[in-house]
Every structure is written in C-alpha cells, then in structure tokens.
Design a protein around this motif. Structure first.
Motif, short mmCIF file in Angstrom:
data_model
loop_
_atom_site.label_atom_id
_atom_site.label_comp_id
_atom_site.label_asym_id
_atom_site.label_seq_id
_atom_site.Cartn_x
_atom_site.Cartn_y
_atom_site.Cartn_z
N TYR A 4 3.67 -5.71 -2.27
CA TYR A 4 3.93 -5.51 -1.02
C TYR A 4 5.40 -5.07 -0.87
O TYR A 4 6.24 -5.75 -1.19
N PHE A 5 5.54 -4.05 0.02
CA PHE A 5 6.73 -3.63 0.46
C PHE A 5 7.16 -3.85 1.95
O PHE A 5 6.25 -3.51 2.87
N CYS A 6 8.28 -4.30 2.03
CA CYS A 6 9.02 -4.25 3.41
C CYS A 6 9.53 -2.95 3.70
O CYS A 6 10.37 -2.39 2.62
N ALA A 7 9.42 -2.41 4.71
CA ALA A 7 10.36 -1.01 5.31
C ALA A 7 10.81 -1.06 6.43
O ALA A 7 10.31 -1.86 7.54
N PHE A 8 11.90 -0.31 6.79
CA PHE A 8 12.62 -0.35 7.88
C PHE A 8 12.58 1.43 8.19
O PHE A 8 12.74 2.28 7.48
N MET A 9 12.42 1.72 9.78
CA MET A 9 12.64 2.84 10.00
C MET A 9 13.45 3.06 11.42
O MET A 9 13.15 2.20 12.20
N LYS A 10 14.54 3.75 11.19
CA LYS A 10 15.45 3.94 12.25
C LYS A 10 14.94 4.96 13.57
O LYS A 10 14.16 5.91 13.07
N LEU A 11 14.90 4.57 14.76
CA LEU A 11 14.77 5.53 15.87
C LEU A 11 15.67 6.39 15.98
O LEU A 11 16.69 6.14 16.30
N GLU A 12 15.37 7.78 15.30
CA GLU A 12 16.41 8.57 15.59
C GLU A 12 15.50 10.21 15.89
O GLU A 12 14.44 10.10 15.61
N GLU A 13 16.44 10.91 16.13
CA GLU A 13 15.80 12.25 16.60
C GLU A 13 15.32 13.21 15.44
O GLU A 13 14.41 13.84 15.47
N TYR A 14 15.90 13.13 14.12
CA TYR A 14 15.55 13.92 13.20
C TYR A 14 15.01 13.44 11.99
O TYR A 14 15.77 12.62 11.19
N GLY A 15 13.51 13.40 11.82
CA GLY A 15 13.06 12.46 10.61
C GLY A 15 12.87 11.30 10.84
O GLY A 15 13.96 10.44 10.87
N ASN A 16 11.60 10.85 10.71
CA ASN A 16 11.41 9.08 10.67
C ASN A 16 11.24 8.69 9.08
O ASN A 16 10.21 8.51 8.67
N LYS A 17 12.73 8.38 8.66
CA LYS A 17 12.63 8.19 7.33
C LYS A 17 12.67 6.70 7.15
O LYS A 17 13.12 5.90 7.78
N LEU A 18 11.80 6.27 6.25
CA LEU A 18 11.49 4.78 5.91
C LEU A 18 12.45 4.43 4.77
O LEU A 18 12.61 5.25 3.64
N VAL A 19 12.87 3.22 4.87
CA VAL A 19 13.84 2.84 3.76
C VAL A 19 12.89 1.52 3.21
O VAL A 19 12.67 0.44 4.08
N PHE A 20 12.82 1.39 2.06
CA PHE A 20 11.82 0.49 1.32
C PHE A 20 12.80 -0.75 0.52
O PHE A 20 13.66 -0.49 0.20
N GLY A 21 12.07 -2.01 0.67
CA GLY A 21 12.76 -2.83 -0.11
C GLY A 21 12.25 -2.75 -1.59
O GLY A 21 11.31 -1.89 -1.69
N ALA A 22 12.52 -3.48 -2.59
CA ALA A 22 11.95 -3.41 -3.84
C ALA A 22 10.63 -4.00 -4.15
O ALA A 22 9.88 -3.75 -5.24
N GLY A 23 10.00 -4.81 -3.24
CA GLY A 23 8.61 -5.09 -3.41
C GLY A 23 8.66 -6.44 -3.92
O GLY A 23 9.32 -7.17 -4.65
N THR A 24 7.50 -7.11 -3.56
CA THR A 24 7.03 -8.44 -3.84
C THR A 24 5.55 -8.34 -4.58
O THR A 24 4.80 -7.75 -4.10
N ILE A 25 5.43 -8.75 -5.83
CA ILE A 25 3.90 -8.70 -6.29
C ILE A 25 3.40 -10.06 -5.95
O ILE A 25 3.90 -11.07 -6.33
N LEU A 26 2.26 -9.90 -5.42
CA LEU A 26 1.32 -11.04 -4.92
C LEU A 26 0.20 -11.16 -5.70
O LEU A 26 -0.43 -10.16 -5.92
N ARG A 27 -0.20 -12.35 -6.38
CA ARG A 27 -1.45 -12.33 -7.21
C ARG A 27 -1.83 -13.48 -6.37
O ARG A 27 -1.71 -14.74 -6.30
N VAL A 28 -3.28 -13.21 -6.18
CA VAL A 28 -4.16 -14.10 -5.54
C VAL A 28 -5.09 -14.70 -6.71
O VAL A 28 -5.78 -13.87 -7.23
N LYS A 29 -5.18 -16.15 -6.70
CA LYS A 29 -5.77 -16.58 -7.96
C LYS A 29 -7.14 -17.42 -7.26
O LYS A 29 -7.04 -17.97 -6.19
N SER A 30 -8.30 -17.34 -8.10
CA SER A 30 -9.39 -17.80 -7.87
C SER A 30 -9.45 -19.24 -8.37
O SER A 30 -8.94 -19.62 -9.35
#
Lengths: 116, 115
Positions: free
Chosen positions: A90-116
């Motif tokens: 799972y990645f969290c990401a940020f996008m600034k409201l700007e005129e030129y390009g909707n660029k996403l900045v990502f975090g490094a991620g979290t691995i989630l494991r769901v166990k049965s």
C-alpha cells in the motif's frame, strides 16, 4: 519539495480484523490531494481512496476509510474486515494542486499481509 | 477499454544497449507520466507531459529521454543502459487536475533488468 513517509515497512493482520496503515507528509501547500494506492502481486496500481485537503470529512470507500489530520499532516488508512485479497503493498501519495502537471509523490510503501 | 498499455512487460538488456518502452492510452488524457519503482521502494517520477509536444523532467530523469508527438503515445527511451536502471517502469495518464478528475490511471508495468 513535498515528502511522504510511511513508517511501517510491513504489517500483518488476521482475516476479518481491522488494521491501520500510517502515513505522514510534509508540505507548505494548503490545497492538495492525498491518495492510497494498492499494489497486489500482479504489480497493477489500484486506487483505494482519495481525500481533498479542503474537505474536513474523512473519505470512506466500503471497508476502507481514512483519518485525515491536516494540522498534523497525517493521513492513515483503516481497513475493516480484512480479506485475503487485501494482501498487497500500500502506497500513500500526495498531489499538489498546481497548473502544470498533476504529479504524484509516493511514500516507500507498507506491505500488508492478511492471514487466514 | 484498454486504458494504459505498456510494452514490453519484461526485458533484459546488456550494459550499454538502448531500448524504448512504449506507452499508449486510449482515454484522450492530456497528461502522461513515467515512473520507476525500485525494489521495496515507492514510485519516482522520471518524466511527464501535459500535452502533445510538451515534456518536462521529473525527479529522476538522468539516463532517459521522452517524446510526445501524439496525445495517445508517450515512449520512454533508455540510452546506454546501466545496472542502476534495473527497475519496474510504470506509465500513467490523467486529465488535468483543474477538470476535477485528478486520478492517475496506471499501466501494468514493465520489468527491466540490465546485466
């Protein structure tokens, strides 16, 4: 420049239980968007949920909800009734409201494991 | 409804070789992007384009080139491949944020290994 930090490299949860993934970000902007993306083993990037910074109400999509704390610059994801299919990066990401390009900045991620 | 299509899905290159990753979208999106994802890491922006004929550098552009001759296509060129370019590459597209549709649609990714 904006930065996104995910402090939990890995998490695990039992099926049907609830788990919360953390995300903090750093910005001087007032208008922006925040996202959670899911990346299963297939590698496909799938949008889970998004939040507009100007909205005080926390976004909800079925079993997924966020806790958006603008002053604290925190944006956590809560997954209720976890399912095996939620196993993914799972990645969290940020996008600034700007005129030129909707660029996403990502975090490094979290691995989630769901166990049965 | 193909969305964003990337080719190839997998490729192994030798050091110094060149290649082009292809990206095509059929949603008439103005904006297109190339990201790379290194193992265990988030995605980093290489280049982006806000329309045909307009491209700009992202966070990690060195060693890459792009062009945008049509709305649909946004190829990424690797010149003189290096082991540091071993990564998974994602192409994405979107409408402008101001239109209210700010969600990026991603391709399935291209895994590149440079040996």
């Amino acid at each position: 420049a904006q930065t996104v930090t995910q402090s939990q490299p890995e998490m695990s949860v039992q099926e049907a239980e609830t788990v919360t993934l953390s995300c903090t970000y750093d910005t001087s902007e007032n208008n922006y968007y925040l996202f959670w993306y899911k990346q299963p083993p297939s590698r496909q990037m799938i949008l889970v949920i998004r939040q507009e910074a100007y909205k005080q109400q926390n976004a909800t999509e079925n079993r997924f909800s966020v806790n958006f704390q603008k002053a604290a610059k925190s944006f956590s994801l809560k997954i209720s009734d976890s399912q095996l299919g939620d196993t993914a990066m799972y990645f969290c990401a940020f996008m600034k409201l700007e005129e030129y390009g909707n660029k996403l900045v990502f975090g490094a991620g979290t691995i989630l494991r769901v166990k049965s | 409804n193909a969305g964003v299509t990337q080719t190839p899905k997998f490729r192994i290159l030798k050091i110094g070789q060149s290649m082009t990753l292809q990206c095509t979208q059929d949603m008439n999106h103005n904006y297109m992007y190339w990201y790379r994802q290194d193992p265990g890491m988030g995605l980093k922006l290489i280049y982006y384009s806000v329309g045909a004929g307009i491209t700009d550098k992202g966070e990690v552009p060195n060693g890459y080139n792009v062009s945008r001759s049509t709305t649909e296509d946004f190829p990424l060129r690797l010149e003189l491949a290096a082991p540091s370019q071993t990564s998974v590459y994602f192409c994405a597209s979107s409408y402008p944020l101001q239109s209210g549709a700010n969600v990026l649609t991603f391709g399935a990714g291209s895994r590149l290994t440079v040996l």
